[in-house]
Design a protein around this motif. Structure first.
Motif, PDB file in Angstrom:
ATOM      1  N   TRP A 232       7.439   7.269   6.148  1.00  9.31           N
ATOM      2  CA  TRP A 232       5.923   6.526   6.890  1.00  9.31           C
ATOM      3  C   TRP A 232       5.423   7.601   8.560  1.00  9.31           C
ATOM      4  O   TRP A 232       4.545   8.038   9.018  1.00  9.31           O
ATOM      5  CB  TRP A 232       5.347   5.770   7.193  1.00  9.31           C
TER       6      TRP A 232
ATOM      7  N   ARG B  71       2.803   9.499  -7.211  1.00 11.77           N
ATOM      8  CA  ARG B  71       3.762  10.120  -6.513  1.00 11.77           C
ATOM      9  C   ARG B  71       3.681  11.834  -6.111  1.00 11.77           C
ATOM     10  O   ARG B  71       4.067  12.213  -5.281  1.00 11.77           O
ATOM     11  CB  ARG B  71       4.637  10.065  -7.461  1.00 11.77           C
TER      12      ARG B  71
ATOM     13  N   GLY C 271       3.962   7.425   3.670  1.00 13.27           N
ATOM     14  CA  GLY C 271       5.064   5.861   3.717  1.00 13.27           C
ATOM     15  C   GLY C 271       5.154   6.881   2.273  1.00 13.27           C
ATOM     16  O   GLY C 271       3.973   7.539   1.169  1.00 13.27           O
TER      17      GLY C 271
ATOM     18  N   PRO D 244       3.669   6.135  -1.826  1.00 10.23           N
ATOM     19  CA  PRO D 244       3.507   5.599  -2.501  1.00 10.23           C
ATOM     20  C   PRO D 244       4.011   3.836  -3.848  1.00 10.23           C
ATOM     21  O   PRO D 244       4.646   4.549  -4.373  1.00 10.23           O
ATOM     22  CB  PRO D 244       2.810   6.910  -3.477  1.00 10.23           C
ATOM     23  N   THR D 245       3.168   3.192  -3.634  1.00 11.19           N
ATOM     24  CA  THR D 245       3.669   1.962  -4.488  1.00 11.19           C
ATOM     25  C   THR D 245       3.059   2.224  -5.774  1.00 11.19           C
ATOM     26  O   THR D 245       2.966   1.503  -6.579  1.00 11.19           O
ATOM     27  CB  THR D 245       3.539   0.751  -3.610  1.00 11.19           C
TER      28      THR D 245
ATOM     29  N   ARG E 259      -4.152   7.893   1.513  1.00 14.54           N
ATOM     30  CA  ARG E 259      -2.314   7.721   2.155  1.00 14.54           C
ATOM     31  C   ARG E 259      -1.448   8.575   0.936  1.00 14.54           C
ATOM     32  O   ARG E 259      -0.268   8.517   2.321  1.00 14.54           O
ATOM     33  CB  ARG E 259      -2.590   6.711   1.956  1.00 14.54           C
ATOM     34  N   ALA E 260      -1.432   8.845   0.229  1.00 13.37           N
ATOM     35  CA  ALA E 260      -0.359   9.644  -0.158  1.00 13.37           C
ATOM     36  C   ALA E 260       0.096  11.140  -0.048  1.00 13.37           C
ATOM     37  O   ALA E 260       0.738  11.805   0.459  1.00 13.37           O
ATOM     38  CB  ALA E 260      -0.506   9.741  -2.029  1.00 13.37           C
TER      39      ALA E 260
ATOM     40  N   LYS F 275       0.467  -1.503  -0.120  1.00 17.53           N
ATOM     41  CA  LYS F 275      -0.053  -0.380   0.322  1.00 17.53           C
ATOM     42  C   LYS F 275       0.782   1.331   0.123  1.00 17.53           C
ATOM     43  O   LYS F 275       0.628   2.692  -0.591  1.00 17.53           O
ATOM     44  CB  LYS F 275      -0.916   0.278   1.568  1.00 17.53           C
ATOM     45  N   ASP F 276       2.288   1.161   0.387  1.00 19.57           N
ATOM     46  CA  ASP F 276       2.868   2.387   0.683  1.00 19.57           C
ATOM     47  C   ASP F 276       4.247   1.828   1.018  1.00 19.57           C
ATOM     48  O   ASP F 276       4.183   0.519   1.291  1.00 19.57           O
ATOM     49  CB  ASP F 276       2.643   3.380   1.479  1.00 19.57           C
TER      50      ASP F 276
END
Length: 448
Positions: free
Chosen positions: A290, A369, A361, A363-364, A355-356, A154-155
């Motif tokens: 994170w 980004r 964290g 981002p995946t 989340r980003a 998730k990150d």
């Protein structure tokens, strides 16, 4: 939508679950019901029920139900109970996990679903958009990073980087760490000693928490920085007696004996770094990018917080990820299509956007980004340091023959007594080798 600081606690808890979690060899009748904490929703309305095992603050259950048109049955993550459910072939549909240290273990036991067909058809989670850290969720039967994808992060963070409080450095009249050049491990330890404050023989302010995300992972990273490796080539044994591993072990024993921060012999009473750091009782915290998500919730702490590169024990610059926390789908899951819809929503939808933007964290998904926060001075500084550190991102392959919790459990059993008795690093290494290699041998026998 804001991400509460409990998420970072979840990461910590996830790594400190009891080491008694060996794979269950017998099915537990009624086990699925026993791990339901009452948070289940739905039933009787004709909708499918998706069972998700994770941490409470991974996502908003009501938002997920509305977005996906399913009922969510939430189970609190528990290693022992997960292993029992897997053995009974009644697993959850979606399970939280750490790709860096768990994908080889579960994939080697053929307990995971190959997600490549789902990724190939998805318009939300496109393989070309995946950050390379997601390769930690791949396993080809012998090595990590190749073969089918079994999950997604998730990150992520480079987990040996650290945050520090400038107010404490200034009060101690110490120069701030470089934003581009990593400290040596010895320089880092010396700073930790200088920043520690004691009263009546007891630590009042920790100078440093060097334990990071688990003891074994930290030693693994430090050994790599010294130019060596803990695991043998076939991943079936460890060797703490090699010059590089012994150097890392000696460093951690010195850190533990110095009593300048939480350790395996003297854990943090707060349970994790944030409450201690926030209260001004920890000067340096070994937590990756994170941790900035928690820092952002306190403007006063944010104003004095800065981020630094991962310290190095040797000349081989290593900055690894020990988590790649995300979700995977068990092979025996009953609702795989619904589980994939959850994947697309959680990893590519509103939760991923939040989340980003919150700094929880890296981002995946590459397109996310640009959402990494840079508005506040601490965010801009952390972003710049993190961008430079990415050039030194390292993958440290983990064994398929034992779970991290079991290896950390050996360290928790051996080191406290060794520190108290003054046992030499060489003898500590021998004890770790014997007990860990016994675990690894048994795990290899299980796989045949």
């Amino acid at each position: 939508m804001s991400i509460p600081s409990a998420e970072s606690l979840d990461r910590r808890r996830f790594l400190t679950i009891s080491a008694s979690a060996a794979l269950a060899v017998t099915a537990l009748s009624g086990c699925a019901a026993s791990v339901d904490d009452g948070s289940s929703s739905g039933g009787g309305d004709g909708k499918k029920t998706l069972t998700v095992m994770g941490e409470k603050d991974d996502f908003d259950i009501k938002a997920a139900q509305k977005a996906l048109g399913v009922n969510i049955r939430w189970l609190k993550y528990d290693t022992t109970k997960l292993n029992a459910l897997l053995a009974a072939k009644t697993p959850p549909d979606v399970v939280r996990g750490l790709g860096a240290v768990e994908a080889p273990y579960f994939a080697a036991r053929k307990l995971m679903t190959d997600l490549d067909p789902y990724f190939a058809k998805s318009t939300v989670l496109k393989p070309a958009d995946l950050d390379p850290v997601n390769d930690l969720w791949r396993y080809d039967g012998s090595k990590q990073g190749a073969g089918p994808r079994y999950g997604m992060a998730k990150d992520y963070s480079q987990d040996q980087m650290f945050w520090y409080r400038t107010d404490m450095f200034e009060a101690a009249k110490l120069d701030l760490p470089s934003e581009t050049e990593p400290l040596s491990a010895d320089e880092w330890l010396d700073l930790g000693k200088r920043l520690t404050k004691r009263r009546l023989g007891k630590v009042k302010v920790y100078g440093l928490n060097a334990s990071g995300l688990g003891y074994f992972s930290q030693l693994m990273g430090m050994t790599a920085s010294a130019g060596g490796r803990l695991f043998a080539e076939d991943l079936a044994s460890v060797d703490f007696s090699s010059p590089e591993a012994l150097k890392a072990l000696k460093w951690y024993l010195d850190y533990t004996k110095a009593d300048i921060g939480p350790s395996v012999a003297n854990p943090n009473p707060d349970g994790w770094d944030w409450p201690t750091y926030q209260a001004g009782r920890m000067a340096m915290a070994t937590d990756g990018y994170w941790f900035g998500g928690a820092i952002g919730g306190d403007p006063k702490v944010a104003a004095v917080s800065r981020f630094a590169p991962a310290p190095q024990l040797g000349s081989s610059r290593v900055s690894a990820c020990f988590g790649a926390t995300g979700f995977w789908m068990p092979r025996d899951a009953k609702n795989k299509d619904a589980a994939w819809k959850f994947f697309e929503w959680f990893f590519g939808g509103a939760p991923a956007q939040a989340r980003a933007a919150g700094g929880w964290g890296i981002p995946t998904l590459k397109p996310l980004r640009p959402k990494m926060p840079q508005n506040q001075p601490y965010q801009k500084q952390a972003f710049d340091v993190q961008q430079q550190e990415l050039a030194h991102f390292s993958v440290l392959t983990f064994t398929p023959y034992a779970q991290l919790t079991a290896l950390d459990g050996v360290i928790s059993k051996v080191l406290p007594g060794a520190v108290k008795s003054g046992t030499s690093a060489g003898k500590v290494a021998d004890a770790l080798n014997q007990q860990m290699n016994d675990l690894l041998s048994k795990g290899k026998d299980v796989l045949g």
